[in-house]
Design an enzyme around this catalytic site. Structure first.
Site, PDB file in Angstrom:
ATOM      1  CB  ALA A 189      -0.920  -0.526   1.459  1.00  0.00           C
ATOM      2  CD  GLU A 253      -0.636  -8.822   0.871  1.00  0.00           C
ATOM      3  OE1 GLU A 253      -1.211  -8.590   2.093  1.00  0.00           O
ATOM      4  OE2 GLU A 253      -0.267  -7.782   0.284  1.00  0.00           O
ATOM      5  CD1 TRP A 255       1.323 -11.389   5.068  1.00  0.00           C
ATOM      6  CD2 TRP A 255       1.419 -12.724   3.295  1.00  0.00           C
ATOM      7  NE1 TRP A 255       1.253 -10.587   4.365  1.00  0.00           N
ATOM      8  CE2 TRP A 255       1.633 -11.472   2.647  1.00  0.00           C
ATOM      9  CE3 TRP A 255       1.387 -13.741   1.977  1.00  0.00           C
ATOM     10  CZ2 TRP A 255       1.832 -11.192   1.824  1.00  0.00           C
ATOM     11  CZ3 TRP A 255       1.250 -13.624   0.707  1.00  0.00           C
ATOM     12  CH2 TRP A 255       2.385 -12.385   0.825  1.00  0.00           C
ATOM     13  CG  HIS A 256      -3.233  -8.431   4.838  1.00  0.00           C
ATOM     14  ND1 HIS A 256      -1.557  -7.008   5.669  1.00  0.00           N
ATOM     15  CD2 HIS A 256      -4.453  -8.219   5.964  1.00  0.00           C
ATOM     16  CE1 HIS A 256      -2.580  -6.136   5.986  1.00  0.00           C
ATOM     17  NE2 HIS A 256      -3.978  -6.458   5.806  1.00  0.00           N
TER      18      HIS A 256
END
Length: 281
Positions: A189, A253, A255-256
């Site tokens: 981001a 993602e 993992w997020h």
């Protein structure tokens, strides 16, 4: 002087060899005639069939006489080709251009809040001064989740949580330098647009398996599968699921995870949708 009887008996004895040999010859000729007849009266074919029969006989194992055993030829089975699984190509999202940032370049003075949830995305940035630090509520929920994961044999860690505006600026600039802005915008981001600035985003991995940190491969590990199936019970949702780049603006993602509270996390999980779709962002 030999008697006539003995003479006649001797003549009869001399005839027997001729009779026997003639009989054997007749049988042999008969066999040949029958064999040739079985092979359509083709002499070449008959000889070839006889040769094949002899070779087959020679391959029979000899077990009782102590002679050497003639091994049968080994016929190898053809190797089965395993098809290579193709990796699906993820189409880049337009989201009104520039990977979703066009029209949303100016940072607001206050964060966007919807249904008591602080929103941080490419469409809804945060003020550069917004600095709440890591959420204590989210940290407590994560610790509860790690305690249960330990019982299942997984030692979870949060390798990245709160990031300040300045720190996100450093990370993003580094990614742009390494991979270019277009690529960086798919996995990082821009400053002011990161969920990590809310203090509610936790990047989760497994202790001693750092090779899967911030990698899609984490989703294929047993620990990653456990988190994906249980995180909602502690108020976390997978923020950027697989196949949702057009909606979230970011690549897959696994993992997020974003803390939204147990009630909302359960609803989002059961609906199997993104936060954008659930809150109509």
């Amino acid at each position: 002087m030999q008697s006539r009887y003995n003479y006649l008996q001797g003549k009869k004895k001399k005839k027997w060899p001729y009779i026997v040999s003639g009989t054997i010859a007749g049988i042999f000729i008969g066999v040949i005639v029958v064999w040739v007849g079985m092979n359509d009266w083709n002499i070449d074919k008959s000889i070839e069939e006889l040769r094949n029969l002899t070779e087959v006989k020679q391959t029979v194992e000899v077990g009782k006489t102590g002679e050497s055993i003639v091994e049968k030829p080994i016929v190898e089975e053809p190797v089965q080709e395993i098809p290579v699984k193709e990796v699906p190509v993820v189409e880049e999202v337009d989201m009104s251009g520039a990977n979703g940032y066009i029209g949303h370049e100016i940072l607001p003075e206050e964060p966007t809040v919807k249904e008591d949830i602080v929103i941080a995305s490419k469409k809804y940035p945060l003020p550069s001064t917004y600095a709440p630090g890591e959420s204590k509520e989210a940290r407590a929920a994560f610790q509860e989740m790690t305690a249960e994961a330990t019982l299942s044999g997984y030692e979870l860690v949060a390798f990245s949580t709160y990031r300040s505006f300045d720190y996100q600026t450093q990370l993003y600039d580094r990614y742009v330098t390494n991979d270019g802005q277009e690529a960086a915008d798919r996995y990082s981001a821009r400053p002011g647009y990161s969920e990590h600035q809310t203090g509610l985003a936790f990047d989760i991995g497994e202790q001693h398996f750092e090779q899967h940190f911030a990698r899609e491969s984490f989703g294929e590990t047993e620990a990653g599968k456990w988190v994906a199936a249980n995180a909602h019970r502690y108020g976390f949702i997978m923020r950027y699921p697989n196949g949702a780049e057009k909606i979230t603006g970011y690549m897959y993602e696994p993992w997020h995870f974003r803390y939204v509270g147990e009630e909302l996390a359960l609803k989002v999980y059961e609906a199997n949708v993104t936060l954008e779709e659930f809150l109509d962002l």
